[in-house]
Design a protein around this motif. Structure first.
Motif, PDB file in Angstrom:
ATOM      1  N   ILE A 111       0.944  -1.275   0.056  1.00 50.34           N
ATOM      2  CA  ILE A 111      -0.035   0.119  -0.002  1.00 50.34           C
ATOM      3  C   ILE A 111       0.902   1.335  -0.002  1.00 50.34           C
ATOM      4  N   THR A 115       1.073   3.058  -3.444  1.00 48.53           N
ATOM      5  CA  THR A 115       0.471   4.159  -3.510  1.00 48.53           C
ATOM      6  C   THR A 115       1.143   5.490  -3.670  1.00 48.53           C
ATOM      7  N   THR A 119       0.902   8.354  -6.894  1.00 47.77           N
ATOM      8  CA  THR A 119       0.777   9.642  -6.540  1.00 47.77           C
ATOM      9  C   THR A 119       1.543  10.620  -6.998  1.00 47.77           C
ATOM     10  N   MET A 172      -6.518   2.003  -2.695  1.00 52.29           N
ATOM     11  CA  MET A 172      -5.241   2.686  -3.340  1.00 52.29           C
ATOM     12  C   MET A 172      -5.535   3.483  -4.537  1.00 52.29           C
ATOM     13  N   LEU A 175      -6.779   6.868  -3.010  1.00 55.86           N
ATOM     14  CA  LEU A 175      -5.546   7.722  -2.552  1.00 55.86           C
ATOM     15  C   LEU A 175      -4.653   8.279  -3.543  1.00 55.86           C
ATOM     16  N   ALA A 176      -4.357   7.303  -4.659  1.00 57.03           N
ATOM     17  CA  ALA A 176      -3.261   7.743  -5.645  1.00 57.03           C
ATOM     18  C   ALA A 176      -3.753   8.886  -6.365  1.00 57.03           C
ATOM     19  N   LEU A 237       0.737   7.316   4.233  1.00 56.02           N
ATOM     20  CA  LEU A 237      -0.306   6.372   3.529  1.00 56.02           C
ATOM     21  C   LEU A 237      -0.514   5.115   4.156  1.00 56.02           C
ATOM     22  N   GLU A 241      -4.178   4.393   5.561  1.00 56.36           N
ATOM     23  CA  GLU A 241      -4.958   3.339   5.211  1.00 56.36           C
ATOM     24  C   GLU A 241      -5.591   2.753   6.371  1.00 56.36           C
TER      25      GLU A 241
END
Lengths: 316, 370
Positions: A111, A115, A119, A172, A175-176, A237, A241
């Motif tokens: 993760i 991620t 990002t 993921m 978040l990305a 991150l 999570e």
């Protein structure tokens, strides 16, 4: 005209190969510099160890990480007099903390690393475009970032969880895409400054395309903060999570990560602090390893720092 | 690439610009929108193997002229002809082939003109890669050839720019400009940020390269002594307009335009210098008529009413003045004492010029430093 000879042009196919080998040589050079610095070497070894542990967790576990032994709940670590031979004790459901850390590390690393990297790639690309085409696209993207800044992520997360159901892949992806604003905001003004420097003008008067100017001239000059943001966001991150798992987005039992272990154990901190502290130590080592790697990567990317130091003993 | 392109005969000048204008839209909306006329009505020619010096004070638009000629931005008006082709509106592949390959630029500040993240060999190879010239081995030997040509060791290709001195970097900048074998180099103050001794070396190098390669230069500078020394002809700019073009010696010995006379008199003893009144007006609100009239020692009413056009005064000389040659050197010094009492201008902008309203960030992509 005068008679000086011009190099004859050849097939376009001949031009691609040397460019590739050159960028390969460049990345080898950067990795070499990372390895040459003490912090770089330490962080690489630490990350390698973490990755190896995560990969071979199944061989290293002492107990089943998911089996609940209700006769051995909240056992302290064995070296503190705990029963059942649990190296780092057990959690309130009687699961072996040590084994769970090894297995949970796997998901946390995936993760955090994937991620953060996705990002960074999205943020770098959009930041470069926003800075280069500052009038229209830049204005549009930056206003979009302002709007996004005003929207709490939790609201979006809950909406998505309700809409698409929980799932680590979805988490993921969200978040990305959510994190690009940090990167874009950070680099957009450096891009605007860099594109006005003479070496960019020189490249343009030589006929370089905007893509070439962005990738080969502007991107390396704004990469430093991106690397630092990337390396610090790996840890952030992992924690984000775990907090989102509470919202029903992300890792759901029986799956678990270091973050979700930490979140679960908070509730019983007074009964079994080991179930919270040791996963915390695990997250901390990931964070430290990536931050150190980020530092030495940034320095390795900057030839001004490393090449002068090599040649000038007074600067080392 | 067309192998014939180098044998096409061009008898005319390498570059000819006529009526060139570059206006920048500044802030403001609708009617309040302001226009900065950075360059207006500039016509000039540069012959093959010739050096045209372009002089003017800061803000006179000389850098903008150079950047418009090399098509960093399209001109607002006028035409540019380069090697016999109209390049005013060229774009895409045409622009790349006709202009980018055959005209290049040398910059003022050698510390910003090279990418700190690129080895010098890579920076030198870039134009060859962009134009798909040669294979890797040919490019390498071309880079080595160029490094030798500008007097540097071939091992420099593996260095980064920050490992070099200012003079060495400027040599790299020149090598990069030369690597695609151009016919015209726009040199924008190439010596202004160098030590005096290094300056001389770079000037000599540029001279040698001109003889060897038949290059033409547009040499943009504010250094009058230098421009007289190196130029075949000189063009004088003031507030975005061309005042006079003349052979270098003629300009400094018998200037036709009063502003040229002012510049030429700076070579003389202090008491013979012609010092213009006041400050350079803001380019956002230039004076009516002749832009120099607010500071001109011989300005009269006609100067406020009519814009003097650039016209040929002698072969190879043109001047934009209603009274060319009236203000003379030496003898002029006596008559210079400005006696503006008889002159009444109704719309003279205040000589205590307000701070120049040219916010640095609001002119996109120009890189205009002045």
């Amino acid at each position: 005209m005068n008679g000086t000879d011009t190099p004859q042009s050849t097939a376009a196919a001949g031009t691609a190969a040397p460019a590739r080998t050159r960028s390969k040589a460049r990345s080898r050079e950067i990795l070499g510099r990372v390895w040459a610095s003490p912090t770089g070497k330490f962080s690489v070894l630490m990350i390698a160890a973490l990755v190896l542990v995560a990969c071979f967790a199944d061989l290293l576990v002492t107990h089943s990480p998911t089996e609940q032994v209700l006769s051995e709940t909240n056992q302290p670590p064995s070296w503190m007099g705990g029963e059942g031979g649990h190296l780092l004790g057990t959690d309130p459901l009687g699961r072996d903390v040590f084994s769970r850390i090894l297995v949970g590390l796997r998901l946390s690393l995936v993760i955090g690393f994937l991620t953060a990297t996705a990002t960074a790639a999205i943020g770098l690309t959009l930041g470069l475009l926003a800075g280069y085409y500052e009038r229209f696209l830049g204005g549009l993207l930056m206003r979009l970032a302002d709007i996004q800044f005003a929207v709490p992520f939790a609201a979006v997360g809950i909406a998505l969880a309700a809409f698409a159901g929980p799932g680590i892949a979805l988490l993921m992806a969200v978040l990305a895409f959510w994190g690009w604003t940090n990167y874009a905001r950070t680099i957009v003004s450096s891009v605007q400054q860099t594109k006005r420097l003479d070496f960019v003008t020189a490249a343009r008067t030589a006929g370089a395309s905007p893509v070439r100017v962005l990738v080969r001239h502007i991107a390396p000059n704004v990469l430093g903060p991106v690397i630092i943001l990337w390396s610090t966001s790996v840890g952030t991150l992992i924690l984000v999570e775990s907090s989102l798992s509470l919202l029903g987005l992300g890792v759901q039992p029986p799956d678990f990560s270091l973050g979700s272990m930490l979140a679960d154990a908070q509730k019983t901190l007074r009964l079994s602090w080991w179930a919270a502290v040791f996963p915390g130590v695990g997250i901390a080592s990931v964070v430290i390893a990536f931050n150190l790697l980020g530092d030495s990567l940034r320095d390795a990317f900057n030839p001004a720092l490393s090449s002068i130091a090599e040649n000038d003993p007074e600067l080392t | 690439m067309n192998p014939d392109r180098r044998t096409v005969s061009h008898d005319g000048p390498v570059l000819r610009a006529s009526g060139l204008a570059k206006h920048f839209r500044m802030g403001g909306l609708g009617r309040s929108r302001k226009v900065l006329k950075a360059v207006d009505g500039v016509s000039l020619e540069i012959g093959r193997g010739e050096t045209l010096g372009l002089v003017g004070e800061s803000g006179s638009g000389k850098t903008t002229v150079g950047r418009t000629l090399i098509r960093l931005y399209p001109p607002t008006a006028g035409t540019v002809e380069f090697e016999g082709r109209d390049i005013t509106r060229s774009s895409g592949a045409r622009l790349r082939q006709d202009v980018r390959r055959r005209m290049s630029m040398v910059f003022q500040n050698p510390s910003t003109s090279l990418n700190p993240y690129m080895r010098l060999g890579e920076a030198l190879t870039e134009p060859l890669v962009v134009h798909r010239i040669g294979d890797a081995a040919q490019r390498r030997s071309r880079v080595a050839e160029m490094l030798e040509l500008v007097g540097l060791d071939t091992s420099m290709a593996d260095r980064y720019p920050q490992e070099l001195s200012g003079g060495q970097r400027q040599r790299i900048g020149i090598a990069r400009a030369l690597i695609t074998d151009p016919s015209l180099i726009i040199a924008d103050e190439p010596t202004a940020s160098l030590d005096v001794s290094v300056q001389a070396q770079i000037v000599n190098l540029l001279g040698d390269l001109q003889k060897e390669l038949g290059l033409a230069y547009l040499f943009i500078t504010h250094d009058l002594a230098l421009v007289r020394q190196i130029s075949h002809r000189v063009a004088v700019m003031y507030l975005g307009r061309l005042m006079e073009t003349a052979p270098a010696d003629a300009l400094f010995t018998e200037p036709l335009h009063p502003y040229s006379a002012v510049l030429a008199s700076m070579h003389q003893d202090r008491e013979h210098r012609i010092v213009p009144r006041g400050e350079i007006p803001s380019p956002m609100s230039p004076p009516s008529g002749c832009v120099f009239r607010t500071r001109c020692p011989i300005a009269r009413e006609q100067c406020a009413e009519q814009v003097p056009q650039l016209r040929e005064a002698a072969p190879g000389r043109s001047v934009a003045c209603h009274f060319p040659g009236e203000l003379k050197l030496d003898t002029a010094a006596a008559s210079v004492r400005p006696e503006p009492a008889e002159l009444t201008f109704t719309d003279v902008p205040p000589t205590t010029a307000p701070p120049r309203p040219v916010p640095a960030g609001s002119v996109p992509h120009t890189g205009e430093k002045e």
